[in-house]
Design an enzyme around this catalytic site. Structure first.
Site, PDB file in Angstrom:
ATOM      1  N   ASP A 163       0.848  -1.191   0.000  1.00  0.00           N
ATOM      2  CA  ASP A 163       0.000   0.000   0.000  1.00  0.00           C
ATOM      3  C   ASP A 163       0.885   1.242   0.000  1.00  0.00           C
ATOM      4  OD1 ASP A 163      -2.348   1.842   0.936  1.00  0.00           O
ATOM      5  OD2 ASP A 163      -3.264  -0.144   0.764  1.00  0.00           O
ATOM      6  N   HIS A 180      -3.635   6.278   3.446  1.00  0.00           N
ATOM      7  CA  HIS A 180      -4.401   5.110   3.004  1.00  0.00           C
ATOM      8  C   HIS A 180      -3.875   3.814   3.609  1.00  0.00           C
ATOM      9  CE1 HIS A 180      -5.797   1.989   0.148  1.00  0.00           C
ATOM     10  NE2 HIS A 180      -6.811   2.803  -0.105  1.00  0.00           N
ATOM     11  N   SER A 196     -11.023  -0.593  -1.303  1.00  0.00           N
ATOM     12  CA  SER A 196      -9.773  -0.592  -0.542  1.00  0.00           C
ATOM     13  C   SER A 196     -10.007  -0.931   0.919  1.00  0.00           C
ATOM     14  CB  SER A 196      -9.103   0.785  -0.618  1.00  0.00           C
ATOM     15  OG  SER A 196      -8.413   0.960  -1.821  1.00  0.00           O
TER      16      SER A 196
END
Length: 450
Positions: free
Chosen positions: A180, A211, A387
């Site tokens: 990620d 994120h 996600s």
């Protein structure tokens, strides 16, 4: 050996001196970089010497990306077309293929819906009948964490996490690798579940976008510590590899390198909350395809986000989720009301009755965040997307493995998660399982393997 050295010198020279016809730049690709895969270890063993000689001559060197797959990157420095250069290099002896470096992003950018002819069916194992399940004499007590924001976490209830934890809540032996934007290593709600890594490693894989830290919290925020949120895996060992840069985008070679690194670090599970930025074919990303296949062949379980473009992946594949290998699950985003997530600007969840395996909560998900990030700020944030759904499946997979006594293979785990999903009417015809992942049922059936 001399022939191999000559080949590699020719390769670097070809990327800096041979002219090709000029073509308009295609979107979502690196303007000058190629990924090259060599056919043998013998070729790779000579690469360092050849690259050093090339550097001394003032040309670009080869950069090793994934040692297990003999993958390198090289730049085209003469201004010629990367596509033509890739064809030229692919035709050279000792090279399996060369491809243009494509861009990847967090699962979020909308793409236009199109419906070309359906692709050839993927040879993927269908869910097998349930194993003989030894049901507990009585349903276990529901575990309710005391975390500050537990009441704002709606997803665990939909997945029957409380009763699932009553059966099993220790995945400390399972390594979950998050490819990620990195992770906030010092986050107080993650520290207990982050695998110890060197300061140098942490510096290279620090999250400055937010994120990756959010994804990490969904899997492994420490429950019942009186702080923040509760991660679904309860106790686990989180690994993080920075495959995307600080703007949420990156390139295939970096992601491939991370997948290779996850295997080196002993990962049992890899989470990929990202998609290719453009609508591509398998042939466009043979290196990514090879890395996913190598990982699943090695026994690694992979959870991949389906993407947020409202595409039917049965007709328009989106990678890496659409590679369809046994041991890989592709995850859609379900809302609190049990509907597939919908949003403006074609930013709802992708789906596919034959290509997306199951769904998990991914809308308005509260999780950990990098408070040093200026974009939103704060140690906890709400985010939406596939996600957020993929790491929920990674976490439940992490609990199912030790619940089975370590006997579940990645393919068996894939099938188990599909067949133990809880049906939701709105998901019929949208995902293979027609339902949402169910922690309690998954752990209950996993225990039958022990």
């Amino acid at each position: 050996m001399g022939r191999v050295c000559l080949l590699l010198l020719c390769l670097v020279a070809a990327c800096s001196s041979v002219k090709a016809a000029s073509r308009p730049a295609k979107p979502a690709r690196h303007p000058s970089r190629l990924i090259v895969r060599f056919a043998s270890d013998a070729a790779v063993s000579s690469a360092a010497a050849a690259a050093a000689a090339a550097a001394a001559a003032g040309t670009d060197t080869l950069k090793l990306v994934a040692p297990r797959l003999n993958l390198f990157t090289v730049k085209v420095t003469d201004g010629s077309s990367p596509e033509e250069k890739a064809k030229q290099l692919t035709a050279m002896p000792g090279i399996l293929y060369a491809e243009v470096e494509l861009q990847m992003e967090l699962a979020g950018r909308a793409l236009a819906q199109t419906r070309p002819p359906p692709p050839s069916p993927t040879r993927e194992p269908r869910p097998q009948p349930r194993a003989a399940v030894r049901r507990p004499r009585r349903r276990p007590a529901t575990v309710t964490p005391n975390d500050t924001f537990w009441s704002q976490q709606w997803g665990p209830a939909m997945m029957n996490a409380g009763t699932g934890w009553g059966l099993h809540r220790d995945a400390a032996s399972v390594r979950v690798c998050l490819v990620d934007s990195g992770v906030a290593w010092g986050h107080p709600d993650l520290a207990a579940n982050l695998a110890p890594m060197s300061e140098a490693y942490q510096a290279l894989h620090t999250d400055r976008y937010g994120h990756g830290t959010h994804v990490a919290g969904i899997v492994g925020a420490t429950p019942s510590n009186g702080l923040g949120v509760a991660g679904l895996a309860f106790r686990t060992s989180l690994l993080a590899c920075k495959g995307l840069e600080d703007d949420g985008t990156g390139y295939v070679s970096t992601v491939v390198g991370c997948i290779d690194s996850c295997r080196s670090l002993g990962a049992h599970i890899i989470n990929l909350s990202m998609v290719l930025q453009s609508l591509s074919t398998r042939d466009d990303v043979r290196s990514l395809n090879a890395s996913i296949k190598a990982a699943t062949d090695h026994g690694v379980f992979i959870s991949s986000a389906a993407g947020n473009n409202e595409l039917d992946l049965d007709y328009r594949p989106v990678y890496p989720g659409s590679f369809g290998y046994p041991g890989l699950v592709t995850v859609a985003n379900v809302q609190r009301d049990g509907m597939l997530h919908q949003a403006a600007w074609n930013a709802g969840s992708n789906f596919g009755a034959n290509s997306v395996h199951l769904a998990a909560p991914g809308t308005d998900i509260l999780s950990t965040y990098d408070e040093s990030t200026l974009k939103w700020g704060g140690a906890y944030q709400i985010m939406t997307g596939t996600s957020m759904a993929a790491p929920a499946v990674s976490a439940i997979a992490a609990l199912a493995l030790p619940a089975s006594g370590g006997k579940l293979t990645n393919v068996q785990l894939q099938q188990l998660l599909i067949r133990t999903s809880r049906p939701l009417p709105a998901l019929k015809g949208k995902v293979m399982s027609e339902g949402v992942v169910d922690m309690y049922q998954a752990i209950l059936e996993a225990r039958a393997y022990a």
